[in-house]
Write a protein that holds these residues in place. Sequence first.
Motif, PDB file in Angstrom:
ATOM      1  N   ARG A  38     -73.142  71.011 -45.788  1.00 20.05           N
ATOM      2  CA  ARG A  38     -73.800  70.217 -44.743  1.00 20.05           C
ATOM      3  C   ARG A  38     -72.808  69.239 -44.117  1.00 20.05           C
TER       4      ARG A  38
ATOM      5  N   VAL B 230     -80.036  66.973 -36.262  1.00 16.55           N
ATOM      6  CA  VAL B 230     -80.686  67.832 -37.261  1.00 16.55           C
ATOM      7  C   VAL B 230     -79.786  67.989 -38.489  1.00 16.55           C
ATOM      8  N   ALA B 231     -78.485  68.226 -38.266  1.00 16.89           N
ATOM      9  CA  ALA B 231     -77.550  68.413 -39.380  1.00 16.89           C
ATOM     10  C   ALA B 231     -77.423  67.149 -40.220  1.00 16.89           C
ATOM     11  N   SER B 232     -77.428  65.984 -39.574  1.00 15.19           N
ATOM     12  CA  SER B 232     -77.339  64.744 -40.352  1.00 15.19           C
ATOM     13  C   SER B 232     -78.609  64.520 -41.164  1.00 15.19           C
ATOM     14  N   GLY B 233     -79.749  64.919 -40.615  1.00 15.62           N
ATOM     15  CA  GLY B 233     -80.999  64.830 -41.375  1.00 15.62           C
ATOM     16  C   GLY B 233     -80.982  65.741 -42.591  1.00 15.62           C
ATOM     17  N   LEU B 234     -80.451  66.955 -42.423  1.00 14.32           N
ATOM     18  CA  LEU B 234     -80.333  67.879 -43.555  1.00 14.32           C
ATOM     19  C   LEU B 234     -79.385  67.332 -44.617  1.00 14.32           C
ATOM     20  N   TYR B 235     -78.291  66.721 -44.186  1.00 11.79           N
ATOM     21  CA  TYR B 235     -77.326  66.137 -45.124  1.00 11.79           C
ATOM     22  C   TYR B 235     -77.985  65.021 -45.932  1.00 11.79           C
TER      23      TYR B 235
ATOM     24  N   TYR C 113     -74.006  72.682 -51.661  1.00  5.62           N
ATOM     25  CA  TYR C 113     -74.755  72.741 -50.414  1.00  5.62           C
ATOM     26  C   TYR C 113     -74.528  71.466 -49.603  1.00  5.62           C
TER      27      TYR C 113
ATOM     28  N   GLU D 177     -78.218  69.136 -32.368  1.00 10.09           N
ATOM     29  CA  GLU D 177     -77.768  69.802 -33.589  1.00 10.09           C
ATOM     30  C   GLU D 177     -77.164  68.797 -34.574  1.00 10.09           C
TER      31      GLU D 177
ATOM     32  N   HIS E  32     -81.164  64.544 -46.466  1.00  9.77           N
ATOM     33  CA  HIS E  32     -82.203  65.123 -47.322  1.00  9.77           C
ATOM     34  C   HIS E  32     -81.600  65.724 -48.585  1.00  9.77           C
ATOM     35  N   GLU E  33     -80.530  66.462 -48.442  1.00 10.59           N
ATOM     36  CA  GLU E  33     -79.907  67.097 -49.605  1.00 10.59           C
ATOM     37  C   GLU E  33     -79.321  66.059 -50.548  1.00 10.59           C
TER      38      GLU E  33
END
Length: 167
Positions: A104, A26-31, A100, A23, A33-34
């Motif tokens: 994140r 995945v969360a660091s990848g979303l951060y 957002y 998790e 990306h944003e």
Amino acid sequence: MDVTPPVQRRNVEDNRVDILIHEFYVASGLYLHEDQLNWQKLHHLLYVNVGLGAVAGFALENGAGPVTALGSETIFVLLGVIGILVALAFGTALWFGTLYLQNRKAALAALEAHLAEYGGEAVVNLPAHLQMISSRFARVSPTVWVLRLFPVMLALVWAGLVGTVLL
């Protein structure tokens, strides 16, 4: 001779750590990306504004007679209004994008806190004694305000230019 690896026994705690690590990944990848998406929005805003500025300057200098029956000042005002609307649209997208992004970051911090229970070290929310900058800036970077205020400044520039042509 048997070359198969021995069966490893895992417990619920090991599985929980694996889930938290996944998790966090995945969360660091979303951060990331944003964050990249927000800077791309700002770049696109700049490209659109440079293009609008070039067309507006051309219209003021050379007129728009062959293209349209409108005068060059009218074309400039229309392009200025488009510039204001584009800046406000990108500003809205960037404002919510930065919100957002902060969500994140909070998710990363929460996952990090759970991993600390299993011996993990702080990466996102460093302890105060390890921080190189003020803890206030560690929570919300000042660059967030660059992303948020740059479109507002561009809208004000366009409004000022349109105002000078109209007056």
